[in-house]
Design a protein around this motif. Structure first.
Motif, PDB file in Angstrom:
ATOM      1  N   ILE A 159       0.819  -1.291  -0.089  1.00 19.35           N
ATOM      2  CA  ILE A 159      -0.018  -0.031   0.094  1.00 19.35           C
ATOM      3  C   ILE A 159       0.844   1.199  -0.172  1.00 19.35           C
ATOM      4  O   ILE A 159       0.452   2.441   0.165  1.00 19.35           O
ATOM      5  N   GLY A 161       2.973   4.565  -0.803  1.00 18.80           N
ATOM      6  CA  GLY A 161       2.679   5.585  -1.971  1.00 18.80           C
ATOM      7  C   GLY A 161       3.508   6.775  -1.616  1.00 18.80           C
ATOM      8  O   GLY A 161       4.545   6.834  -1.083  1.00 18.80           O
ATOM      9  N   ARG A 169      -6.694   7.513   5.976  1.00 16.16           N
ATOM     10  CA  ARG A 169      -6.726   6.839   4.498  1.00 16.16           C
ATOM     11  C   ARG A 169      -5.769   5.710   4.457  1.00 16.16           C
ATOM     12  O   ARG A 169      -5.870   4.645   3.851  1.00 16.16           O
ATOM     13  N   VAL A 170      -4.618   5.902   5.158  1.00 10.89           N
ATOM     14  CA  VAL A 170      -3.674   4.752   5.398  1.00 10.89           C
ATOM     15  C   VAL A 170      -4.246   3.720   6.066  1.00 10.89           C
ATOM     16  O   VAL A 170      -4.140   2.569   5.586  1.00 10.89           O
ATOM     17  N   GLU A 172      -7.331   2.834   6.103  1.00 17.51           N
ATOM     18  CA  GLU A 172      -8.307   2.258   4.996  1.00 17.51           C
ATOM     19  C   GLU A 172      -7.632   1.321   4.083  1.00 17.51           C
ATOM     20  O   GLU A 172      -8.198   0.260   3.626  1.00 17.51           O
ATOM     21  N   ALA A 173      -6.556   1.863   3.461  1.00 16.76           N
ATOM     22  CA  ALA A 173      -5.816   1.062   2.632  1.00 16.76           C
ATOM     23  C   ALA A 173      -5.406  -0.266   3.126  1.00 16.76           C
ATOM     24  O   ALA A 173      -5.279  -1.084   2.395  1.00 16.76           O
ATOM     25  N   LEU A 174      -4.739  -0.121   4.521  1.00 12.46           N
ATOM     26  CA  LEU A 174      -4.501  -1.304   5.237  1.00 12.46           C
ATOM     27  C   LEU A 174      -5.501  -2.269   5.203  1.00 12.46           C
ATOM     28  O   LEU A 174      -5.313  -3.527   5.226  1.00 12.46           O
ATOM     29  N   ALA A 176      -7.844  -3.070   3.514  1.00 12.51           N
ATOM     30  CA  ALA A 176      -8.266  -3.688   2.236  1.00 12.51           C
ATOM     31  C   ALA A 176      -7.325  -4.621   2.071  1.00 12.51           C
ATOM     32  O   ALA A 176      -7.619  -5.831   1.013  1.00 12.51           O
ATOM     33  N   GLN A 177      -6.157  -4.657   2.386  1.00 11.07           N
ATOM     34  CA  GLN A 177      -5.125  -5.595   2.306  1.00 11.07           C
ATOM     35  C   GLN A 177      -5.124  -6.768   3.557  1.00 11.07           C
ATOM     36  O   GLN A 177      -4.644  -7.891   3.294  1.00 11.07           O
ATOM     37  N   LYS A 209       8.645  -0.343   0.495  1.00 14.25           N
ATOM     38  CA  LYS A 209       7.677  -0.546  -0.360  1.00 14.25           C
ATOM     39  C   LYS A 209       8.196  -1.784  -1.213  1.00 14.25           C
ATOM     40  O   LYS A 209       8.973  -2.284  -1.636  1.00 14.25           O
TER      41      LYS A 209
END
Length: 255
Positions: A159, A161, A169-170, A172-174, A176-177, A209
């Motif tokens: 995730i 970026g 937002r971080v 939320e992205a986590l 999803a993973q 990353k």
């Protein structure tokens, strides 16, 4: 008994059970990975999960939640765990065209328990939903799924970026993973809106990353005001404004 008349009672549950057991016994198992579950019909039926050749879980599905979807969900759940990965687990699935009122799942569980041992994932908490804040201090079951296969905080998540985004937002992205719950304190008790400090905190960038779950959580803690704590509990991660000890938890970090 009168001529021309007989009474007949057919033991349908036993007949169906024996037929299903025979089908499973003569079926080759497949690895619980996407390339194998993709070939399973997304229809009602029964299935079993096996580990080292032992049946550890038995489940059933209906028309609203088919076999393929259920197996994919289990495969997703098994990811990010220590001591276990989807390729370690095998499955056998059978579509059943006509379901009766009997509970095929219970019949199969009882059969395998009596013939080959404990079908222990069925009573281990495997696949359970988030129990909620009121259960965060519940003791860890020694023989439960989460005790045997803890969350792997160092599993990579892609995730990363440019950064410069709110902590919400971080997270939320986590989420999803992750194949398990990541719960953070809300604006108020029971609120689904993010806490103001999570909205205001800006994560500048990710150094690695892909990052790991632990690194992402720590990157959020690093920009939060003092007083926040991230804790790994059985089957989930929580992030709250607290300095709390959990008997079944491991503190990931504090701000």
């Amino acid at each position: 008994m009168a001529e021309g008349y007989r009474e007949f009672e057919f033991d349908l549950p036993t007949a169906l059970l024996n037929s299903l057991v025979n089908v499973f016994a003569n079926m080759e198992s497949a690895s619980l990975t996407p390339e194998h579950t993709a070939h399973v019909a997304d229809e009602q039926g029964v299935y079993q999960l096996l580990l080292d050749g032992q049946v550890v879980y038995v489940g059933k599905t209906d028309a609203d939640s088919g076999l393929r979807g259920r197996l994919r969900k289990h495969s997703w759940t098994i990811q990010h765990r220590l001591n276990l990965k989807p390729s370690d687990v095998q499955f056998k699935a059978a579509r059943v065209f006509v379901f009766t009122a009997m509970d095929l799942e219970k019949l199969l569980i009882r059969y395998y328990e009596s013939t080959s041992g404990d079908v222990w994932w069925n009573s281990s908490g495997f696949g359970s939903n988030d129990p909620g804040r009121n259960r965060d201090k519940t003791e860890l079951k020694e023989k439960g799924f989460d005790a045997q296969y803890p969350i792997d905080l160092d599993y990579p998540v892609d995730i990363a970026g440019d950064g410069g985004v709110p902590a919400t937002r971080v997270l939320e992205a986590l989420r999803a993973q992750l194949p398990y719950t990541l719960r953070a304190q809300g604006k108020s008790k029971g609120s689904r809106k993010a806490h103001a400090e999570l909205e205001a905190a800006i994560v500048p960038t990710f150094v690695v990353k892909p990052a790991t779950t632990r690194q992402v959580i720590l990157s959020v803690l690093n920009v939060l005001p003092p007083g926040w704590q991230a804790t790994m509990l059985p089957g989930r991660i929580i992030l709250y404004k607290e300095n709390e000890h959990y008997n079944a938890g491991v503190v990931i970090g504090r701000s």
